[in-house]
Every structure is written in structure tokens, then in C-alpha cells.
Motif scaffolding. Sequence first.
Motif, PDB file in Angstrom:
ATOM      1  N   ALA A  34       0.829  -1.207   0.000  1.00  0.00           N
ATOM      2  CA  ALA A  34       0.000   0.000   0.000  1.00  0.00           C
ATOM      3  C   ALA A  34       0.863   1.257   0.000  1.00  0.00           C
ATOM      4  O   ALA A  34       0.581   2.228  -0.718  1.00  0.00           O
ATOM      5  N   ASN A  38       1.495   3.090  -3.490  1.00  0.00           N
ATOM      6  CA  ASN A  38       0.535   4.180  -3.288  1.00  0.00           C
ATOM      7  C   ASN A  38      -0.899   3.768  -3.663  1.00  0.00           C
ATOM      8  O   ASN A  38      -1.558   4.398  -4.478  1.00  0.00           O
ATOM      9  N   VAL A  39      -1.357   2.679  -3.050  1.00  0.00           N
ATOM     10  CA  VAL A  39      -2.712   2.186  -3.293  1.00  0.00           C
ATOM     11  C   VAL A  39      -3.449   2.055  -1.966  1.00  0.00           C
ATOM     12  O   VAL A  39      -2.836   1.995  -0.895  1.00  0.00           O
ATOM     13  N   THR A  40      -4.772   2.013  -2.039  1.00  0.00           N
ATOM     14  CA  THR A  40      -5.598   1.937  -0.835  1.00  0.00           C
ATOM     15  C   THR A  40      -5.742   0.489  -0.359  1.00  0.00           C
ATOM     16  O   THR A  40      -5.436  -0.455  -1.087  1.00  0.00           O
ATOM     17  N   LEU A  41      -6.291   0.335   0.845  1.00  0.00           N
ATOM     18  CA  LEU A  41      -6.536  -0.990   1.401  1.00  0.00           C
ATOM     19  C   LEU A  41      -7.566  -1.749   0.568  1.00  0.00           C
ATOM     20  O   LEU A  41      -7.492  -2.974   0.431  1.00  0.00           O
ATOM     21  N   GLU A  42      -8.510  -1.017   0.001  1.00  0.00           N
ATOM     22  CA  GLU A  42      -9.513  -1.673  -0.844  1.00  0.00           C
ATOM     23  C   GLU A  42      -8.874  -2.247  -2.105  1.00  0.00           C
ATOM     24  O   GLU A  42      -9.273  -3.304  -2.576  1.00  0.00           O
ATOM     25  N   LYS A  43      -7.866  -1.559  -2.661  1.00  0.00           N
ATOM     26  CA  LYS A  43      -7.157  -2.106  -3.826  1.00  0.00           C
ATOM     27  C   LYS A  43      -6.316  -3.320  -3.433  1.00  0.00           C
ATOM     28  O   LYS A  43      -6.209  -4.282  -4.204  1.00  0.00           O
ATOM     29  N   THR A  45      -7.127  -5.369  -1.256  1.00  0.00           N
ATOM     30  CA  THR A  45      -8.105  -6.458  -1.147  1.00  0.00           C
ATOM     31  C   THR A  45      -8.245  -7.205  -2.463  1.00  0.00           C
ATOM     32  O   THR A  45      -8.529  -8.411  -2.480  1.00  0.00           O
ATOM     33  N   GLY A 358     -12.937  -1.296   4.676  1.00  0.00           N
ATOM     34  CA  GLY A 358     -12.701  -0.107   3.873  1.00  0.00           C
ATOM     35  C   GLY A 358     -13.871   0.860   3.916  1.00  0.00           C
ATOM     36  O   GLY A 358     -13.689   2.080   3.922  1.00  0.00           O
ATOM     37  N   ASP A 362     -11.333   1.926   7.091  1.00  0.00           N
ATOM     38  CA  ASP A 362     -10.239   0.966   7.262  1.00  0.00           C
ATOM     39  C   ASP A 362     -10.192   0.388   8.685  1.00  0.00           C
ATOM     40  O   ASP A 362      -9.118   0.102   9.233  1.00  0.00           O
TER      41      ASP A 362
END
Length: 393
Positions: A34, A38-43, A45, A358, A362
Motif C-alpha cells: 500500500a 501508493n494504493v488503498t486498502l480496498e485495492k 483487497t 474499507g 479501514d
Amino acid sequence: MTKRIKKIFLASYMGYITQAIVNNFAPLLFLTFAAEFNVTLEKITALVTLNFGVQLAVDLIASKISDKIGYKPMVVAAHIFSAAGLAGMGLLTLTSFPFEGLLVSSVLYAIGGGLIEVMISPIVEACPVNEKSSAMSLLHSFYCWGQVFVVLISTLFFFLFGTENWRIMAFVWALLPLFNALFFSSLDLYRLEPEGGAMKLTSLFKTGIFRLLALLMVCAGASEMAMSQWASAYAQMGLGVSLEIGNLAGPCLFAVLMGSARAFYAKFGGRINLMSYMIFSCILCVIGYLLACFSPLPALGFAGCALTGLSVGIMWPGVFSIAGEKCPSGGTGMFALLALAGDLGCMSGPTAAGLISGANGDDLKTGLAFAIIFPLVLAAGTSLLRAKSVKRP
């Protein structure tokens, strides 16, 4: 046990260690990914969803072709795909699109993981040994010891050389499946030959008990993986500890206790009623999730995570063993379909936990709280199976 069977069992044990690497190496690095990409927790997932989604598709395909192609080509290919995916994590993430490279690597090792899950259980089930439920539980315990091995070695490497060098560790883990591919290619495997011939898959689907077993496999996979996949991130985010402590107190302790539960049943399974043991384990699983999600004390949160590992140990191999007893004509196709159902649970459990987390800022505790539904359904379904067995004359 003959020398031939011992070699088959050894290769199968290493196959499940490979499966553990495939499923558990990347989750140790979710927060690292992450930050680095530079990505979110949902990505992030999406990595879990893709891994088990591909394994699910492979299970479906393999259920139709495994008997035609044969055990050896399938299981050798499984290890080659696993090695390619793990090595790909190190190579493809060096491109201009690192996260996309990570997704491609996930597809490759997921193909290998799916084939391993489909092929290893019937390979062991086909071996002429007594106490097959105990043999199956011992086999699946090596997934747990593999997970412990992955967590300990990887965490030690990160501590000594820095998490930023995780790609080197990916290359190292790729060596084991390469070796086991060569080992399997040298073995003379037994084949599972059901009495009276294997049932057609359409006939299996029409059987009420098989549909119930498939539902139990979904719940078994979801109960295990919802906690296992998020244990490291949960420890770091929810309990505020470092990556090293999070890995050791989260997924490592989870795996140690899960493996201990499977080894315990492998040793004493002949004296224990399997269905009663599974129902008791489901109750423990619910308690573990409740502690992890709602305890105000970090120590009790860790205890809940550990208790979950202890409780889920029997679920997956237990359903496999019940299926072998209740549907003796199921053949390789039945194990493939049950693996498919299990992987559906492995995908849906952690995916649901990640998405719900998310959607709630989060907050992993919120997502994991949802997963309590899976051991509850598993307990209800096993109770139904036990009631039917008691009523049977």
C-alpha cells in the motif's frame, strides 16, 4: 507404510507448504504494498480476491480434466505455476506498472495454488493406508507448518535486511516449488478409484448431502482465511504493533495453533467423533472472533486471533474426510468441487472483511466481526449432518 507411499506423502507435504507460501507471503506485505505502490486498502483487497478467485476457476476446470490428463502432469504444472508467480512478484513489480505486475503474479501463483488444492488431497486419499481421516488431517497440518515457516523466515529476513528488499525473499520462496516439481515428476502415484466408478459431476450436484458439504467447505475456507489473511494488518493497525511483532503474534501464532489442532486430530482422531469435534471448534471460532473484534485489551485481541487459529484447524480437512465417508463414489471430481467451494470461501471471507473494513474507515475489527457468520453456519450444517447420521438405521 512402503517407501513409495512415504515419498508420495513427503512430496504432498511439500506441496501444502508451497500452498502456504502462495497464500501467506503476500499478506505479510499488504501494508508495505500500500505504501510502496501508493494504493488503498480496498485495492490491496483485490490481491486476495484475485488469488482465490483464480484458484476457484482452476478448481472448476481441473474437476473436469484431472482424470483425463492424469495426476502427475497436473501436480507438476501446479508447482511450476507457483514458482513462476512467486518469482514474478520480484520481477514484474520492477516495471512502470508495479501494482499491475503484482496482479499478474497473483494470477500465476493462484493457478498453481488451485491445482495443488485439487490434486494433493486425492493423491493422498488414493494411497492404501489405514485411518485416512487422520492422514488427511496430518497432510493439511503441513499447510499450517508451511505458514509458520513462511512467516518466521520472511519476518527474520525483513528484520535483518529491511522490508524494502522483499523481492529477494520472493525469489527464495520460488525455489521450493521448483524442487518439488522435479520430485513429483520422479514418483509413481496411486490413482483414486471409487467403488463402482466415479459419479458424474451433475449427479453429485443433485445429491443433497454433497450440496450441504459444499456449503460447509465455503464456511470452512471463509472462517480460516478471513482472519489468516488480515491477521498481520489487524495486529499492526488494530493493535498498534510493528510489522515484526504483528507477523509473529498474528499469522504466525494463528498458524502454529491451527497446525497443532490438525496434528492433534491426526494423532487421536480414531478416538474422537469428528462431527462433534467440528461443532465444538466452531463455537471456539466464534469466541475467538468476538475477542479479536471487541476486546478493549490488545492481549485479549491477540488471544482471540490465536484461538481462531486453534479452532479452524479441523474445519477444512474435516469436511474432506466427511465427504470421503458420505460420498465414497465421488472420486477426484468431488474433491475438486469441494476445493472449489473451499476457495470460494477463502475468497469471500477475507474479501468481505476487507471491503467492510474499507467502507468503515479501514477499521479491520468491523470487517472481521462480519466473519462470525461463517463458523455459525458451519456449526449448524455439521449439526444437521450429525443428526442425519444418528437417525440412519
